[in-house]
Design an enzyme around this catalytic site. Structure first.
Site, mmCIF file in Angstrom:
data_model
loop_
_atom_site.group_PDB
_atom_site.id
_atom_site.type_symbol
_atom_site.label_atom_id
_atom_site.label_comp_id
_atom_site.label_asym_id
_atom_site.label_seq_id
_atom_site.Cartn_x
_atom_site.Cartn_y
_atom_site.Cartn_z
ATOM 1 N N PRO A 157 104.154 -52.719 -3.573
ATOM 2 C CA PRO A 157 103.956 -54.144 -3.310
ATOM 3 C C PRO A 157 102.512 -54.512 -2.998
ATOM 4 C CG PRO A 157 105.151 -53.109 -1.500
ATOM 5 C CD PRO A 157 105.106 -52.118 -2.608
ATOM 6 N N TYR A 158 101.748 -53.579 -2.435
ATOM 7 C CA TYR A 158 100.371 -53.889 -2.061
ATOM 8 C C TYR A 158 99.546 -54.295 -3.286
ATOM 9 C CZ TYR A 158 95.643 -53.319 -0.192
ATOM 10 O OH TYR A 158 94.331 -53.522 0.171
#
Length: 287
Positions: A157-158
């Site tokens: 997700p980063y």
């Protein structure tokens, strides 16, 4: 473009979000060294290993949260340039907290941008990540012409969320101030490689801890795989050069700063195999 030494730094006021961190503290001190009239470190932490050193050298340390717009409204008043370093979720257990990653990296960035627009700040330098173009597939001699990695194909997700945040920053370039239509915010993004240097707080302490308990005995990836790294002082210099590149009153480029709307990869220019050139020598030096 002829630019005098420390142009855009001397006599100006700056905010560094995430200013109590490894890179943020180094940037704050270098800005003061180059003649900044005021440097404000804005961080959610009340203290860090650099806190006393920053205060001793004249940095104004403000406790504030980028996810709280009212905090940014107070912290950004009267400044000429914002370095937005505050982020969340790059490594370790933080990577699992998707909601918080989005809250800090997207909503927090939007808050800082909105306040810049509202009060007429002209320069905004954003610290992004090379993960906006990387998703696990090998890149050889890549440059800034690489497209963004497909949002739905990111492996964590980063990278996906930082890609969204960076695009928001660059799309904000040139947007006029709400109060002064002739004042525009110029933005750019810096994409650092893996960062190292004295006081680094993310990678090496964790690597050493794993080594001490015997969990680092497997090489990940082929020995020919190389990765870019950047020394903290080199990154700080790049950030300052980016801020100079956003000045809109340089002779020959009035109203059209050279760095406006641009993204830049920053590294030492010497990719290495992380195991052979960093981890193994580190362990040998510590026996």
């Amino acid at each position: 473009m002829a630019v005098r030494e420390n142009e855009g730094i001397k006599g100006n006021r700056f905010v560094v979000t995430g200013g109590l961190g490894f890179v943020g503290s180094a940037l704050c001190l270098e800005l003061l060294k180059r003649g900044a009239a005021e440097v404000r470190s804005v961080d959610t932490r009340a203290y860090s290993p650099w806190y006393q050193h920053l205060q001793k050298n004249g940095v104004r340390c403000i406790r504030g949260d980028v996810t709280q717009k009212k905090d940014m409204e107070k912290a950004l008043q009267g400044v000429n340039c914002v370095f937005h370093l505050a982020s969340y979720g790059m490594s370790s257990k933080e990577m699992l907290q998707t909601g918080l990653i989005e809250e800090v990296n997207v909503n927090g960035t939007c808050n800082v941008l909105d306040v810049c627009h509202e009060i007429g700040i002209r320069r905004f330098v954003y610290v992004s990540t090379y993960n906006v173009v990387f998703g696990g597939k090998e890149i050889i001699n890549g440059n800034e012409s690489l497209p963004y990695y497909p949002i739905d194909e990111h492996v964590d997700p980063y990278g996906r969320i930082m890609s969204t945040a960076e695009q928001l920053v660059l799309k904000s370039n040139g947007r006029p101030s709400e109060k002064q239509s002739d004042v525009h915010l110029h933005t750019c993004a810096i994409r650092p490689a893996a960062i190292y240097g004295p006081g680094e707080e993310r990678y090496f302490s964790r690597i050493l801890s794993l080594g001490q308990i015997g969990l680092l005995f497997v090489r990940v990836g082929d020995a020919s795989v190389k990765t870019d790294w950047v020394y903290v002082d080199n990154l700080v210099q790049a950030l300052i050069l980016a801020s100079v590149g956003l000045l809109d009153d340089i002779s020959g480029r009035e109203g059209n700063p050279i760095a406006a709307g641009q993204a830049y990869f920053i590294s030492d220019g010497s990719p290495v195999n992380t195991f052979d050139s960093i981890i193994s020598p580190l362990f040998k030096s510590l026996d």
